[in-house]
Design an enzyme around this catalytic site. Sequence first.
Site, mmCIF file in Angstrom:
data_model
loop_
_atom_site.group_PDB
_atom_site.id
_atom_site.type_symbol
_atom_site.label_atom_id
_atom_site.label_comp_id
_atom_site.label_asym_id
_atom_site.label_seq_id
_atom_site.Cartn_x
_atom_site.Cartn_y
_atom_site.Cartn_z
ATOM 1 N N LYS A 112 -12.585 -0.710 -1.503
ATOM 2 C CA LYS A 112 -12.880 0.374 -2.470
ATOM 3 C C LYS A 112 -14.386 0.648 -2.540
ATOM 4 C CE LYS A 112 -11.012 2.360 -6.726
ATOM 5 N NZ LYS A 112 -10.645 3.650 -6.117
HETATM 6 N N1 PMP Z 1 -5.850 4.639 -2.448
HETATM 7 C C1 PMP Z 1 -7.079 5.090 -2.701
HETATM 8 C C2 PMP Z 1 -7.916 5.529 -1.551
HETATM 9 C C3 PMP Z 1 -7.556 5.171 -4.011
HETATM 10 O O1 PMP Z 1 -8.791 5.636 -4.256
HETATM 11 C C4 PMP Z 1 -6.709 4.781 -5.075
HETATM 12 C C5 PMP Z 1 -7.193 4.896 -6.489
HETATM 13 N N2 PMP Z 1 -7.847 3.747 -6.909
HETATM 14 C C6 PMP Z 1 -5.434 4.288 -4.765
HETATM 15 C C7 PMP Z 1 -5.035 4.228 -3.440
HETATM 16 C C8 PMP Z 1 -4.518 3.783 -5.834
HETATM 17 O O2 PMP Z 1 -4.965 2.553 -6.312
HETATM 18 P P1 PMP Z 1 -4.685 2.084 -7.796
HETATM 19 O O3 PMP Z 1 -3.225 2.167 -7.995
HETATM 20 O O4 PMP Z 1 -5.175 0.686 -7.849
HETATM 21 O O5 PMP Z 1 -5.421 2.993 -8.696
#
Ligand code: PMP
Length: 310
Positions: free
Chosen positions: A161
């Site tokens: 991330k």
């Molecule tokens: N993929 C990406 C590229 C993202 O930015 C996100 C958002 N955080 C997600 C998937 C979903 O992750 P989460 O459920 O932890 O928010």
Amino acid sequence: MASDDQRIDYAYFQGKIIPTNEANISIKTHALQYGTGCFCGIRAYWNEKENQLYAFRLKDHYKRFHDSAKILMMKPKLSIEELIEITRKLLAKNEYRQNSYIRPIMYKSALALSPRLHDIEDDIAIYTLPMDDYLDINNGLKCKVSSWIRITENMIPTRSKATGGYINSALAKSEAILNGYDEAIFLDHNGNISEGSAENIFIVRDGKLITPSFTDSILEGITRRSIIEIAKNEMKIDIQERTIGRSELYIADEAFFCGTGVQIAWIKEIDKRVIGKGEIGPITKKIRETYFNIVTGNNKSYKNWLTEVY
Ligand code: PMP
């Protein structure tokens, strides 16, 4: 509480909670120059009946934050428990009595020139904002398989991330929107389905729930994980974490995105092919309903996923 236009909004910055408009960094900051940071997106849901704000899966978000930091050679100044406590305090200080969003960021804060990861100081900041739906979750999204390929493990690990990695997301998102679609779907470097620009993807085929696996260049989504647990515990349906080919999307019975921002948003159309009957499918609907009951604190069996703010 002050009215919205006079309300002072607070952020966590350089070890203190201060007014957000005083939380500023230098133009020389390493993370600004090179995208050397990582972040979280977390939601908190307001429960009017209980007069309570529930933050969703803070421990899991902050564990991923620490993992991301490790990949990017950062040493978090705060433990997971400290991050949870500061988040709770910050939401309370901002007096949110509405659905809100929390954005923690860990970034290379040194004013250092040269893109590298080692021997550069880092810091943590957190800001919050009120937030309702980020994408339309009711009417079905029209999506496009992107001409941009998802960054891979050996380029910028999607698992981390990393702020700089979101250039890849922005390229795909803008291409989709400017061509009249609602969202982009990435293929990975092998030509298989990866994820959306800021969300994971699921399809349903013959009653089975299918989603790309961790090795398909995805973020290890907390919502994705929650849905897998909900599907196992509450619905007893088969779940497959595996490679999905592009054309498998077109013939899916149902498809939906999931993520903190997007929540659960059903997909109506991909590359001009209508998905299923062109309406929200029964499995997506049941998952969405269960998910919203959980995040808003109305399903007490999942209370351990929630942190009470007040
Ligand atoms: N993929 C990406 C590229 C993202 O930015 C996100 C958002 N955080 C997600 C998937 C979903 O992750 P989460 O459920 O932890 O928010």
